[in-house]
Design an enzyme around this catalytic site. Structure first.
Site, short mmCIF file in Angstrom:
data_model
loop_
_atom_site.label_atom_id
_atom_site.label_comp_id
_atom_site.label_asym_id
_atom_site.label_seq_id
_atom_site.Cartn_x
_atom_site.Cartn_y
_atom_site.Cartn_z
N TYR A 298 0.95 -1.04 -0.20
CA TYR A 298 0.03 0.04 0.06
C TYR A 298 0.74 1.33 -0.05
O TYR A 298 0.45 2.18 -0.80
CB TYR A 298 -0.83 -0.05 1.12
N LYS B 126 0.89 3.96 -3.05
CA LYS B 126 0.61 5.50 -2.70
C LYS B 126 1.72 6.45 -2.97
O LYS B 126 1.34 7.71 -3.36
CB LYS B 126 0.03 5.38 -1.22
#
Length: 252
Positions: free
Chosen positions: A154, A158
């Protein structure tokens, strides 16, 4: 385009949380909104909220990791409303785990939704924006882009969105298209509730602990992010592009 529609927005992950709040806010500001999520029926509540308030919205089911599905969804939006002005890349998933436990599927799923998804939507939408010499793209990054235990996939996705944002701002700027990113901190959403449950914490206790770490002494609400999206999607942000704005309730 109907005279009473100022702009047309395409919001992914619009069924709940930040995506729902963003779709509602953009509609309040006068935009017609395509509410996009994996399943069309999941978008019904968002579309109903907009419609009951007098706005215009349609629900579209599409897997953002599937280019053909995304292209069809973007084309449907442009056909329905006559143009496409605003793209909000909010769709996201988590597959949290420490690196030695993380599977290849955990990695690929997160990359597919966040990075491939943003690539697919931006590539599909930009042709309309370039042709009309106007567009606003807002990508949802995260405070986790700076690193977060158990989120190698993640955090990487991002952080990648921030580089993607900066690059598209350079490429699309000559066509009067602004591209920016928002990196939220802890926002009270079903996703953060699921994170609390994953680590075995009570949701309210988990939020309380997050609030105590935040200078403003509260966690964020989806509307906090939606308000910033609305600014970046408006003409008031005309000279802002290539930026990542951390909306975390305090220093990043």
């Amino acid at each position: 385009m109907s005279e009473d529609i100022q702009r047309v927005a395409f919001v992914t992950g619009g069924a709940q949380g930040i995506g729902q709040a963003t779709a509602v806010k953009l509609a309040q500001d006068g935009a017609a909104v395509a509410v996009v999520d994996l399943k069309e029926e999941a978008c019904a509540a968002t579309v109903e909220r907009i419609s009951l308030a007098g706005g215009k919205a349609i629900a579209i089911g599409a897997d953002v990791a599937d280019m053909a599905a995304v292209q069809a969804a973007v084309d449907k939006t442009a056909k329905e409303f006559g143009r496409l002005d605003i793209l909000v890349n909010n769709a996201g998933v988590t597959r949290d785990n420490l690196l030695f436990k993380m599977t290849e599927q955990d990695w690929d799923t997160v990359m597919g939704v966040h990075l491939r998804g943003a690539f697919n939507t931006c590539k599909s939408a930009q042709k309309y924006m370039v042709e009309q010499k106007y567009g606003k793209i807002v990508n949802l990054s995260s405070r986790s882009a700076l690193g977060n235990r158990g989120q190698a996939n993640y955090s990487t996705a991002k952080a990648g969105l921030q580089g993607f944002t900066a690059t598209l701002a350079i490429e699309l700027g000559p066509f009067n298209i602004n591209v920016n990113a928002i990196a939220p901190g802890y926002i009270a959403t079903p996703m953060t509730d699921a994170t609390a449950q994953r680590v075995g914490a009570d949701v309210s206790d988990y939020q309380k602990a997050a609030a105590e770490r935040t200078p403003l002494r509260r966690v964020g609400q989806p509307e906090d992010i939606a308000n910033v999206v609305a600014f970046l999607a408006s003409d008031a942000s005309g000279f802002v592009t290539g930026q990542t704005l951390y909306v975390t309730g305090g220093p990043r």
